[in-house]
Design a protein around this motif. Structure first.
Motif, PDB file in Angstrom:
ATOM      1  N   LYS A  72       0.826  -1.208   0.000  1.00 51.29           N
ATOM      2  CA  LYS A  72       0.000   0.000   0.000  1.00 51.29           C
ATOM      3  C   LYS A  72       0.859   1.256   0.000  1.00 51.29           C
ATOM      4  O   LYS A  72       1.954   1.280   0.567  1.00 51.29           O
ATOM      5  CB  LYS A  72      -0.933  -0.003   1.212  1.00 51.29           C
ATOM      6  CG  LYS A  72      -1.961  -1.127   1.174  1.00 51.29           C
ATOM      7  CD  LYS A  72      -2.931  -1.028   2.331  1.00 51.29           C
ATOM      8  CE  LYS A  72      -3.985  -2.126   2.250  1.00 51.29           C
ATOM      9  NZ  LYS A  72      -4.956  -2.048   3.374  1.00 51.29           N
ATOM     10  N   THR A  75      -0.693   7.143  -2.306  1.00 51.55           N
ATOM     11  CA  THR A  75      -1.415   7.405  -3.553  1.00 51.55           C
ATOM     12  C   THR A  75      -1.818   6.074  -4.191  1.00 51.55           C
ATOM     13  O   THR A  75      -1.034   5.125  -4.213  1.00 51.55           O
ATOM     14  CB  THR A  75      -0.540   8.197  -4.540  1.00 51.55           C
ATOM     15  OG1 THR A  75       0.677   7.486  -4.756  1.00 51.55           O
ATOM     16  CG2 THR A  75      -0.220   9.575  -3.978  1.00 51.55           C
ATOM     17  N   SER A  76      -3.020   6.007  -4.697  1.00 52.32           N
ATOM     18  CA  SER A  76      -3.556   4.750  -5.224  1.00 52.32           C
ATOM     19  C   SER A  76      -2.742   4.221  -6.399  1.00 52.32           C
ATOM     20  O   SER A  76      -2.594   3.009  -6.561  1.00 52.32           O
ATOM     21  CB  SER A  76      -5.021   4.939  -5.660  1.00 52.32           C
ATOM     22  OG  SER A  76      -5.119   5.952  -6.648  1.00 52.32           O
ATOM     23  N   THR A  79       0.054   1.994  -5.230  1.00 52.81           N
ATOM     24  CA  THR A  79      -0.276   0.742  -4.550  1.00 52.81           C
ATOM     25  C   THR A  79      -0.057  -0.416  -5.518  1.00 52.81           C
ATOM     26  O   THR A  79      -0.413  -0.338  -6.693  1.00 52.81           O
ATOM     27  CB  THR A  79      -1.727   0.750  -4.055  1.00 52.81           C
ATOM     28  OG1 THR A  79      -1.875   1.775  -3.065  1.00 52.81           O
ATOM     29  CG2 THR A  79      -2.106  -0.588  -3.428  1.00 52.81           C
TER      30      THR A  79
END
Length: 312
Positions: A72, A75-76, A79
């Motif tokens: 994780k 920021t997505s 990930t």
């Protein structure tokens, strides 16, 4: 700390690996690979995540034949998701060796790619920044049919019966399946992030497609994104008694691969020791490892010689 303290576990690992040599196994043979077209910038946080994930996959493969990880990030887009899976009948030693080889090849095949997948004969590795874990995917990745042969009606029925058995559920969760009848053998597997029903759906689909695609072929392989089935009639491929697809390799192939592993183990063992260790101890360790490698070469040579004499 003296270097001699690390010699016992090092010798044990080398000995165990040498005694479990898969002489004709091709678990490390390349099947297919694919890479994301999206590239990351070298040195960015995402690269660190990729390295961390791939390291986790290699380490975990020494303990189990399947695992998945999520790294994780704030920021997505940074990930990361990844998994590995080995063929269900591989030992932990063979699984770990296969996954390490796959991760190494991924680095060469997909440099700076945000995602990639690699299938070897004995294992599968995949990572991406878009989640795919637990998502059924029946995208066709690879299809290969052997030469057409003249099956008699009984032979074709046996082949279809073996394939149908792999695509049929007995009510239990079996991601890895093998089957055989007469001179026909087959193996099937789905990725274990799928549920039992999704796994069954994927295997049923791939069996149906493979029978249609390969007709009266002597062998056939069909890989979907989350499952595969392979079959062969005697002489087309060579299956081991445990259902593992085997292909004859050049003499010393396994040893050549594992010498690289030994070197890395040795380098790590030396790096972990204090810099002020005696040079004499380093020489002793180097000589000992050299003797072990020499013995291993002798074992491989004698096994090859025995095989040649047996054929005569």
């Amino acid at each position: 700390m003296s270097k001699t303290l690390t010699m016992a576990p090092l010798i044990s690992l080398l000995t165990i690996t040498l005694l479990t040599t898969p002489a004709i196994s091709s678990v490390g043979s390349f099947v297919y690979g694919c890479c994301s077209q999206i590239k990351y910038t070298p040195g960015c946080p995402y690269e660190s995540n990729v390295n961390s994930l791939l390291t986790s996959l290699v380490n975990s493969a020494t303990l189990t034949v399947y695992n998945n990880f999520t790294i994780k990030s704030p920021t997505s887009q940074d990930t990361l998701y990844g998994l590995f899976q080995c063929q269900g009948d591989l030992s932990n030693v063979d699984c770990a060796s296969c996954v390490a080889r796959a991760v190494s090849q991924l680095g060469t095949l997909c440099p700076d790619s945000s995602g990639g997948a690699l299938q070897l004969d004995g294992c599968f590795v995949k990572y991406d920044n878009t989640t795919f874990l637990g998502v059924e995917d029946k995208t066709e990745v690879l299809k290969k049919c052997g030469p057409l042969i003249a099956y008699d009606s009984d032979g074709l029925n046996r082949r279809d019966g073996v394939l149908d058995s792999l695509g049929t559920s007995d009510g239990s969760y079996k991601p890895f399946r093998v089957g055989a009848s007469g001179d026909v053998s087959a193996v099937a597997q789905c990725v274990q992030d799928l549920s039992a029903s999704e796994c069954q759906d994927c295997l049923s689909e791939v069996v149906g497609r493979l029978k249609t695609y390969c007709g009266a072929a002597a062998s056939g392989d069909l890989y979907l994104a989350k499952c595969y089935v392979r079959f062969s009639k005697a002489g087309a491929h060579s299956y081991g008694g445990n259902g593992k697809l085997l292909r004859h390799r050049p003499a010393g192939w396994w040893f050549k691969v594992n010498v690289e592993v030994f070197k890395k183990i040795l380098e790590q063992a030396v790096d972990d020791e204090d810099d002020d260790d005696d040079d004499e101890e380093e020489k002793t360790l180097a000589i000992l490892v050299g003797l072990i490698v020499a013995v291993a070469l002798l074992i491989v040579f004698l096994a090859f010689l025995k095989k040649r004499l047996w054929k005569r």
